[in-house]
Design an enzyme around this catalytic site. Structure first.
Site, PDB file in Angstrom:
ATOM      1  N   SER A  50       0.855  -1.198   0.000  1.00  0.00           N
ATOM      2  CA  SER A  50       0.000   0.000   0.000  1.00  0.00           C
ATOM      3  C   SER A  50       0.887   1.242   0.000  1.00  0.00           C
ATOM      4  CB  SER A  50      -0.881   0.002   1.249  1.00  0.00           C
ATOM      5  OG  SER A  50      -0.061   0.193   2.399  1.00  0.00           O
ATOM      6  N   ASP A  82      -1.192  -1.794  -3.974  1.00  0.00           N
ATOM      7  CA  ASP A  82      -2.557  -1.879  -3.443  1.00  0.00           C
ATOM      8  C   ASP A  82      -3.137  -0.466  -3.295  1.00  0.00           C
ATOM      9  OD1 ASP A  82      -4.740  -3.221  -2.322  1.00  0.00           O
ATOM     10  OD2 ASP A  82      -3.939  -3.100  -0.275  1.00  0.00           O
ATOM     11  N   ASP A 104      -7.149   2.844  -7.881  1.00  0.00           N
ATOM     12  CA  ASP A 104      -8.441   2.888  -7.197  1.00  0.00           C
ATOM     13  C   ASP A 104      -9.070   4.261  -7.399  1.00  0.00           C
ATOM     14  OD1 ASP A 104     -10.586   2.902  -5.557  1.00  0.00           O
ATOM     15  OD2 ASP A 104      -9.525   2.329  -3.724  1.00  0.00           O
ATOM     16  N   HIS A 182     -13.108  -3.102   4.523  1.00  0.00           N
ATOM     17  CA  HIS A 182     -11.734  -3.138   5.044  1.00  0.00           C
ATOM     18  C   HIS A 182     -11.703  -3.084   6.571  1.00  0.00           C
ATOM     19  CE1 HIS A 182     -10.796  -1.711   0.879  1.00  0.00           C
ATOM     20  NE2 HIS A 182      -9.815  -2.579   1.048  1.00  0.00           N
ATOM     21  N   SER A 261      -5.911  -7.590   7.370  1.00  0.00           N
ATOM     22  CA  SER A 261      -6.244  -7.481   8.808  1.00  0.00           C
ATOM     23  C   SER A 261      -5.994  -8.777   9.573  1.00  0.00           C
ATOM     24  CB  SER A 261      -7.701  -7.044   8.983  1.00  0.00           C
ATOM     25  OG  SER A 261      -7.867  -5.766   8.416  1.00  0.00           O
TER      26      SER A 261
END
Ligand code: G3H
Ligand code: 13P
Ligand code: ZN
Length: 313
Positions: A50, A82, A104, A182, A261
């Site tokens: 990310s 990501d 995104d 998320h 997560s």
């Protein structure tokens, strides 16, 4: 084998009725745990980074760690951005050795999302070697890096838009919103998790053979929530996406399932437990060994029981 893009791995996953796990990486122990698990299962894997991970560990460190894992395992591994939120971050990752990126644009209007995604595809596809691009249509609830989408803002993907989006942008895969979210607080206990398989089915009718991606697919594994809380942590009661539902999605058009997560939870659980059991330890190698082993077990479980990608490398 060098780093690969996601083209071939998703084609095989679609045809084989399984999904490839996309796990977030932030440091050496996480890269090692995931790739050791993939090696034990002889599975392909996507390692994703990310913007926050890039800021934390630095681009070059993560690229080199992933390259070392490729050399060590000889597995098909894709290095993926990501939730890229701009053309610039996608370009930096494409130029800097990533084999796949996500743009995104889901926070923008439909037309703006189309234009941004099309621009990233044009750049990525003209790169040598070809870099694959994931787009997103629809909004997930929850928190992702700088994107914070409340439950009310979350909106399911409209199946009537997907064909137009894919043909106009040229994306190689599409993330859709069908009820996942998320983070570690997806549903309150007692709430019934529901995924809109009807939307997934309509999307795949419109896009036969096209790989679909599910974000927000952690199950919030209760055994680790319990360990965290038994050892001084304070994870609120919450549940995630049941593993059977993910298994069902993997048998359909879903070829990539994103999990972060659950990895955070497993790592934190073992470190908290380690300190409670060994208050005298202060060598990071001691507690990070436990954390890495625990993480490897979780990823192995996901590959075997949820994704179905064992022996597909
Ligand atoms: O969807 C987001 C991933 O869990 C990455 O989280 O942005 O905090 O690294 P991060
Ligand atoms: P989780 O927070 O459910 O693990 O989702 C991770 C994700 O979608 C990363 O892009
Ligand atoms: Zn995500």
């Amino acid at each position: 084998m060098p780093l690969v893009n996601t083209k071939e791995m998703f084609k095989k996953a679609y045809e084989g009725g399984y999904a490839v796990g996309a796990f977030n990486v932030n440091n050496m122990e996480i890269v090692q745990a995931i790739t050791e698990a993939a090696k034990l299962e002889n599975s392909p894997v996507v390692l994703q980074v990310s913007a926050g991970a890039r800021k934390y560990a630095k681009h070059n460190y993560l690229v080199k760690l992933v390259e070392a894992a490729v050399e060590d395992t000889d597995l098909p591994i894709a290095l993926h951005l990501d939730h890229g939120d701009s053309f610039e971050i996608c370009k930096a990752c494409i130029d800097g050795g990533f084999t796949s990126v996500m743009i995104d644009g889901s926070k923008y209007s439909y037309e703006e999302n189309v234009e941004l995604t099309r621009r990233v595809c044009e750049y990525a596809h003209n790169h040598v070697p070809y870099v694959t691009v994931e787009g997103e249509l629809g909004k997930l609830a929850g928190i992702e890096d700088d994107v914070n989408v409340s439950d009310e803002d979350a909106q399911f993907t409209d199946p009537d838009q997907v064909y137009d989006f894919v043909t106009r942008t040229g994306v190689d895969s599409l993330a859709i919103a069908i009820g996942t979210s998320h983070g570690a607080y997806k549903f309150k206990p007692g709430q019934k998790p529901r995924l809109r398989f009807d939307i997934l089915d309509k999307v795949s009718e419109k896009l036969p053979g096209f790989p679909i991606v599910l974000h927000g697919a952690s199950s919030v594994m209760q055994e680790y929530v319990k360990i965290v809380n038994e050892h001084g942590g304070k994870m609120p009661d919450a549940i995630g996406i049941p593993e059977e539902m993910l298994r069902e999605a993997a048998k359909k058009a879903v070829c990539k399932i994103n999990i972060d997560s659950d990895l955070r939870l497993a790592m934190t659980a073992s470190i908290r437990q380690h300190f409670d059991e060994h208050p005298d330890h202060f060598d990071p190698r001691q507690y990070l060994t436990d954390a890495r082993n625990n993480l490897r077990n979780v990823v192995q479980h996901k590959i075997k029981e949820v994704l179905g990608s064992s022996n597909k490398a």
